[in-house]
Design a protein around this motif. Structure first.
Motif, PDB file in Angstrom:
ATOM      1  N   MET A   1     -25.952  23.794 -19.562  1.00 54.59           N
ATOM      2  CA  MET A   1     -25.647  22.511 -18.926  1.00 54.59           C
ATOM      3  C   MET A   1     -25.950  21.357 -19.866  1.00 54.59           C
ATOM      4  N   SER A   2     -25.174  20.315 -19.703  1.00 56.24           N
ATOM      5  CA  SER A   2     -25.497  19.070 -20.393  1.00 56.24           C
ATOM      6  C   SER A   2     -26.635  18.390 -19.647  1.00 56.24           C
ATOM      7  N   ALA A   3     -27.210  17.385 -20.292  1.00 57.47           N
ATOM      8  CA  ALA A   3     -28.307  16.658 -19.643  1.00 57.47           C
ATOM      9  C   ALA A   3     -27.849  16.016 -18.339  1.00 57.47           C
ATOM     10  N   ASP A   4     -26.631  15.461 -18.345  1.00 56.93           N
ATOM     11  CA  ASP A   4     -26.102  14.822 -17.127  1.00 56.93           C
ATOM     12  C   ASP A   4     -25.909  15.843 -16.009  1.00 56.93           C
ATOM     13  N   GLN A   5     -25.379  17.015 -16.362  1.00 57.32           N
ATOM     14  CA  GLN A   5     -25.164  18.053 -15.353  1.00 57.32           C
ATOM     15  C   GLN A   5     -26.492  18.552 -14.776  1.00 57.32           C
ATOM     16  N   LEU A   6     -27.481  18.759 -15.644  1.00 61.57           N
ATOM     17  CA  LEU A   6     -28.788  19.227 -15.172  1.00 61.57           C
ATOM     18  C   LEU A   6     -29.441  18.193 -14.260  1.00 61.57           C
ATOM     19  N   TRP A   7     -29.296  16.924 -14.600  1.00 60.18           N
ATOM     20  CA  TRP A   7     -29.842  15.858 -13.760  1.00 60.18           C
ATOM     21  C   TRP A   7     -29.156  15.829 -12.394  1.00 60.18           C
ATOM     22  N   ASP A   8     -27.848  15.864 -12.405  1.00 54.33           N
ATOM     23  CA  ASP A   8     -27.095  15.761 -11.153  1.00 54.33           C
ATOM     24  C   ASP A   8     -27.362  16.939 -10.221  1.00 54.33           C
ATOM     25  N   THR A   9     -27.463  18.134 -10.781  1.00 54.73           N
ATOM     26  CA  THR A   9     -27.528  19.335  -9.941  1.00 54.73           C
ATOM     27  C   THR A   9     -28.936  19.786  -9.608  1.00 54.73           C
ATOM     28  N   THR A  10     -29.902  19.486 -10.478  1.00 60.61           N
ATOM     29  CA  THR A  10     -31.190  20.170 -10.367  1.00 60.61           C
ATOM     30  C   THR A  10     -32.401  19.253 -10.412  1.00 60.61           C
ATOM     31  N   MET A  11     -32.255  18.039 -10.948  1.00 59.98           N
ATOM     32  CA  MET A  11     -33.429  17.190 -11.136  1.00 59.98           C
ATOM     33  C   MET A  11     -33.379  15.881 -10.360  1.00 59.98           C
ATOM     34  N   ASN A  12     -32.214  15.457  -9.969  1.00 61.78           N
ATOM     35  CA  ASN A  12     -32.078  14.200  -9.223  1.00 61.78           C
ATOM     36  C   ASN A  12     -32.493  14.418  -7.771  1.00 61.78           C
ATOM     37  N   PRO A  13     -33.550  13.750  -7.298  1.00 66.16           N
ATOM     38  CA  PRO A  13     -34.025  13.963  -5.922  1.00 66.16           C
ATOM     39  C   PRO A  13     -32.965  13.713  -4.855  1.00 66.16           C
ATOM     40  N   ALA A  14     -31.957  12.932  -5.176  1.00 72.39           N
ATOM     41  CA  ALA A  14     -30.928  12.616  -4.184  1.00 72.39           C
ATOM     42  C   ALA A  14     -29.905  13.735  -4.030  1.00 72.39           C
ATOM     43  N   THR A  15     -29.772  14.588  -5.052  1.00 75.96           N
ATOM     44  CA  THR A  15     -28.707  15.595  -5.008  1.00 75.96           C
ATOM     45  C   THR A  15     -29.180  17.011  -5.290  1.00 75.96           C
ATOM     46  N   ARG A  16     -30.392  17.205  -5.729  1.00 77.50           N
ATOM     47  CA  ARG A  16     -30.867  18.525  -6.154  1.00 77.50           C
ATOM     48  C   ARG A  16     -31.127  19.447  -4.972  1.00 77.50           C
ATOM     49  N   ASN A  17     -31.321  20.698  -5.298  1.00 80.76           N
ATOM     50  CA  ASN A  17     -31.557  21.733  -4.291  1.00 80.76           C
ATOM     51  C   ASN A  17     -32.916  22.368  -4.566  1.00 80.76           C
ATOM     52  N   LEU A  18     -33.960  21.825  -3.953  1.00 81.02           N
ATOM     53  CA  LEU A  18     -35.321  22.340  -4.140  1.00 81.02           C
ATOM     54  C   LEU A  18     -35.734  23.161  -2.932  1.00 81.02           C
ATOM     55  N   ILE A  19     -36.455  24.233  -3.184  1.00 78.28           N
ATOM     56  CA  ILE A  19     -37.001  25.067  -2.112  1.00 78.28           C
ATOM     57  C   ILE A  19     -38.518  25.010  -2.180  1.00 78.28           C
ATOM     58  N   GLN A  20     -39.141  24.559  -1.116  1.00 80.97           N
ATOM     59  CA  GLN A  20     -40.600  24.499  -1.070  1.00 80.97           C
ATOM     60  C   GLN A  20     -41.175  25.862  -0.724  1.00 80.97           C
ATOM     61  N   VAL A  21     -42.230  26.244  -1.421  1.00 78.51           N
ATOM     62  CA  VAL A  21     -42.876  27.529  -1.187  1.00 78.51           C
ATOM     63  C   VAL A  21     -44.114  27.320  -0.324  1.00 78.51           C
ATOM     64  N   THR A  22     -44.160  28.002   0.814  1.00 82.99           N
ATOM     65  CA  THR A  22     -45.368  28.007   1.640  1.00 82.99           C
ATOM     66  C   THR A  22     -45.686  29.444   2.004  1.00 82.99           C
ATOM     67  N   ILE A  23     -46.886  29.676   2.476  1.00 81.56           N
ATOM     68  CA  ILE A  23     -47.313  31.031   2.804  1.00 81.56           C
ATOM     69  C   ILE A  23     -47.553  31.116   4.300  1.00 81.56           C
ATOM     70  N   ASP A  24     -46.718  31.873   4.984  1.00 77.73           N
ATOM     71  CA  ASP A  24     -46.899  32.067   6.413  1.00 77.73           C
ATOM     72  C   ASP A  24     -47.907  33.174   6.701  1.00 77.73           C
ATOM     73  N   ASP A  25     -47.888  34.212   5.897  1.00 78.87           N
ATOM     74  CA  ASP A  25     -48.719  35.391   6.141  1.00 78.87           C
ATOM     75  C   ASP A  25     -49.422  35.751   4.843  1.00 78.87           C
ATOM     76  N   VAL A  26     -50.643  35.228   4.660  1.00 81.37           N
ATOM     77  CA  VAL A  26     -51.371  35.416   3.411  1.00 81.37           C
ATOM     78  C   VAL A  26     -51.658  36.890   3.155  1.00 81.37           C
ATOM     79  N   ALA A  27     -52.068  37.599   4.198  1.00 85.00           N
ATOM     80  CA  ALA A  27     -52.415  39.007   4.037  1.00 85.00           C
ATOM     81  C   ALA A  27     -51.216  39.824   3.575  1.00 85.00           C
TER      82      ALA A  27
END
Length: 691
Positions: free
Chosen positions: A618-644
């Motif tokens: 990816m170019s820098a612009d593409q990486l920003w638009d798709t993965t780093m820009n908070p307005a357009t990126r797709n982030l998945i938050q990790v939480t732990i429901d069942d620690v055991a």
């Protein structure tokens, strides 16, 4: 513009369960998958409370073909007579009144679970319909439904379809049966996750010794497979029926002892059988009458060097700890110190053990049942009642002291004390872990020069750390980032799998050392999430097998040595797109094959497709638009429901034993999806902005 009047008639009064319908997140946390299962747990918890207080010994949870769920217990059965104050049956009170039920009276329920004290009424309010059958010599029936009243312009939530009916049908059964259909107008999905239900019921069976819990799934299940149409074209995708799931029954006569054995998995124990104790103590909560607290624990030491303590309050996992864990550690430390001095393992002039010494290699389950619980912490899973510490400490001291008096247990306590002595000697002789961690936490340390591209901002609430796979992608990310608050840490090769290493060995690894330094909040037992320089730590790797492996390795590291960072909701997975679909000035990105079809239709005829093999393409612009820009990126938050369950899965997949890993991968591996290994960890979309 004239000022609008504001008087008492402008105040909106929500009737019945209307408030739950309007603001479901206030009662169940979210309307996503987690919230959906929450309404099931409210009914399950009622049944478990009957068992915990000695009135039931079997529960059956069923997922019906139409997507509804039911819970049946063989307890006393909900009250069917009329409540004189509410002038309605007990069943109607339970399902239509918030904060109503038998658990506010300690004579009926000495101990109870539940998540927020709102119970079955919330499940009713967020269901299309709910049906109840009560078995008390005869069968009683009652039903409720939700609908929108067009004339009154309001939701009628969980309204009784009529009074409770005594059918006159004689029965030898006892208990309560509740079946409900979650409302698709409320929830983002109404599809029950079998694994989530399976894990929770299994955990409840461990925590409630001897309780039989059945799980039945009657749904018709399918999987998507490719099929040749016989004309030489591209294979089409069809739905293939799967065989029905067998009924599953959980029952553990050993209770917490069986739980500890399960958690140890393939870890080598120091002694054959876990130790276990239980006690009921008096407790005086602030502003409340004197009550009782039931304390149970089981423990076993292994040849590993890390601690695995899993604590619960009223069957709710307290992943952030609390005063009950403090009391447990204090009691265990006192007993082992006294035993070691009395038996010559600690000489007279030697310093006593500290808490870290007795934690090494410890696997333990601690469960507390009480009324008046107060939760706090980032995820409301930390016990905040300070009055709990002393009775738990007393229960541990008294219970273990009694076990020490049994002659056959001497060899067991010798092993525990020797393990603590080895840890203490190693701590005194080798302070390397603490010293390296301290040096690594220094953001100006030499180990960061030429590696971390730091942000200029100094506000951790705003700052983000991207852990990027490879120098090439790291270079692109450095060009794409918003320097004010986004830091970039490129990885040079795969990090160390810390599950197979000691803490000291982990810190001798250059990539791990750099990561500890970048986050700047310490390491292992010295880790303090409040000192983290970043509110978001984002793993950004390629969407292939190697990228998935790197995610797994990093998540294993965070789980083992910086778990509070995960508990605080600070760890994320960055999801780069797999495809770019474009035509002239029109550009769309697809994150999986299903979305690719949608984007192709959107772009239209004459489209072209680029398949990204890695972030470096990816170019820098593409990486920003798709993965780093908070307005357009797709982030998945990790939480732990069942620690055991997460700990057990991580040990199986990332530990030394290969048999269980081979079996799991053969059944579940799909490296094009964020699941499999991560199946025991909960993912949810980034809360603000984005996809």
């Amino acid at each position: 513009m004239s000022e609008k009047s504001y008087n008492a008639d402008d105040l909106k009064i929500l009737e019945g369960l209307e408030a739950v319908r309007m603001r479901p997140g206030m009662y169940i946390g979210s309307t996503g998958v987690k919230g959906l299962h929450h309404v099931l747990w409210e009914i399950v918890d009622n049944a478990v409370d009957e068992a915990a207080n000695g009135y039931a010994d079997e529960i059956t949870v069923k997922i019906w073909r139409d997507g509804s769920a039911s819970v049946e217990d063989n307890g006393r059965g909900m009250p069917t007579d009329v409540n004189t104050k509410a002038k309605m049956s007990g069943v109607e009170v339970i399902f239509t009144k918030l904060h109503a039920g038998g658990k506010f009276d300690t004579e009926n329920y000495a101990f109870s679970g539940g998540l927020h004290g709102v119970g079955a009424s919330v499940t009713n309010a967020l269901s299309e319909w709910l049906k109840v059958e009560v078995y008390r010599g005869t069968v009683y029936k009652m039903s409720f439904s939700s609908r929108y009243d067009v004339e009154r312009k309001k939701w009628l939530c969980g309204v009784a379809d009529g009074p409770i009916e005594n059918t006159g049908e004689r029965t030898g059964k006892k208990g309560t049966f509740v079946r409900f259909m979650p409302d698709k107008e409320v929830f983002e999905t109404v599809e029950w996750n079998y694994d989530t239900v399976f894990k929770r019921l299994k955990e409840l069976a461990f925590l409630n010794k001897g309780l039989k819990i059945n799980l039945i799934d009657e749904r018709e299940l399918y999987r998507e497979v490719e099929a040749d149409d016989g004309f030489g074209d591209e294979p089409s995708k069809i739905l293939q029926p799967l065989p029905p799931r067998d009924k599953v029954t959980f029952r553990y006569e050993g209770g917490l002892i069986d739980f500890v054995k399960y958690l140890n998995g393939d870890r080598a124990p120091l002694y054959a059988e876990p130790l276990s104790c239980s006690a009921v103590k008096d407790i005086q909560l602030k502003g409340a009458p004197k009550g009782k607290i039931k304390i149970e624990f089981a423990l076993c030491h292994t040849k590993d060097d890390s601690e695995s303590l899993f604590s619960f309050v009223n069957n709710i996992s307290t992943v952030e700890g609390g005063y009950h864990e403090t009391g447990f550690h204090n009691g265990l430390l006192k007993v082992i110190n006294d035993y070691s001095k009395s038996n010559g393992i600690l000489r007279a002039k030697e310093a006593p053990f500290i808490a870290d010494d007795i934690k090494e290699g410890l696997t333990a389950v601690l469960t507390v049942k009480m009324t008046g619980v107060e939760f706090e912490g980032q995820t409301k899973t930390k016990l905040g009642n300070p009055e709990v510490k002393l009775p738990v400490e007393q229960a541990v001291v008294e219970g273990l002291t009694q076990l020490i008096s049994v002659k056959s247990n001497k060899a067991v306590f010798d092993e525990i004390a020797k393990k603590a002595k080895f840890a203490a000697d190693d701590r005194i002789k080798h302070r390397a872990e603490r010293d390296v961690a301290k040096a690594a936490s220094d953001n100006d340390g030499l180990n960061l020069i030429g590696k971390l591209a730091p942000c200029s901002g100094r506000n951790p609430e705003m700052n983000e750390l991207f852990i990027v796979e490879g120098d090439s992608a790291g270079g692109t990310a450095k060009q794409a980032r918003l320097r004010q608050y986004q830091s970039i840490l490129p990885l040079r090769g795969k990090p160390l799998n810390v599950q197979k290493k000691t803490a000291l060995q982990a810190l001798q690894n250059e990539e791990i050392k750099t990561l500890v330094s970048a986050i700047g909040a310490g390491f292992n037992r010295s880790f303090d999430v409040e000192k983290s320089k970043y509110k978001k730590v984002i793993i950004l790797s390629d969407a292939d097998q190697d990228g998935m492996h790197i995610r797994c390795i990093l998540l294993t590291f965070f789980f083992k040595y910086m778990r509070d960072l995960v508990n605080a909701g600070c760890v994320y997975i960055g999801m780069p797109p797999l495809y770019k679909v474009y035509k002239k000035e029109v550009v769309e990105y697809a994150y999986d094959d299903k979305e690719l079809d949608e984007k192709i239709k959107k772009v239209g005829k004459g489209y072209q497709i680029q398949r990204y093999k890695g972030l470096g393409e990816m170019s820098a612009d593409q990486l920003w638009d798709t993965t780093m820009n908070p307005a357009t990126r797709n982030l998945i938050q990790v939480t732990i429901d069942d620690v055991a369950e997460a700990a057990n899965m991580i040990e199986m997949l990332m530990g030394d034993k290969v048999d269980g890993r081979k079996e799991f991968l053969a059944e579940n591996a799909n490296f094009n999806k964020v699941d499999g290994f991560i199946d025991k960890v909960n993912f949810k979309p980034e809360t603000e902005g984005g996809r």
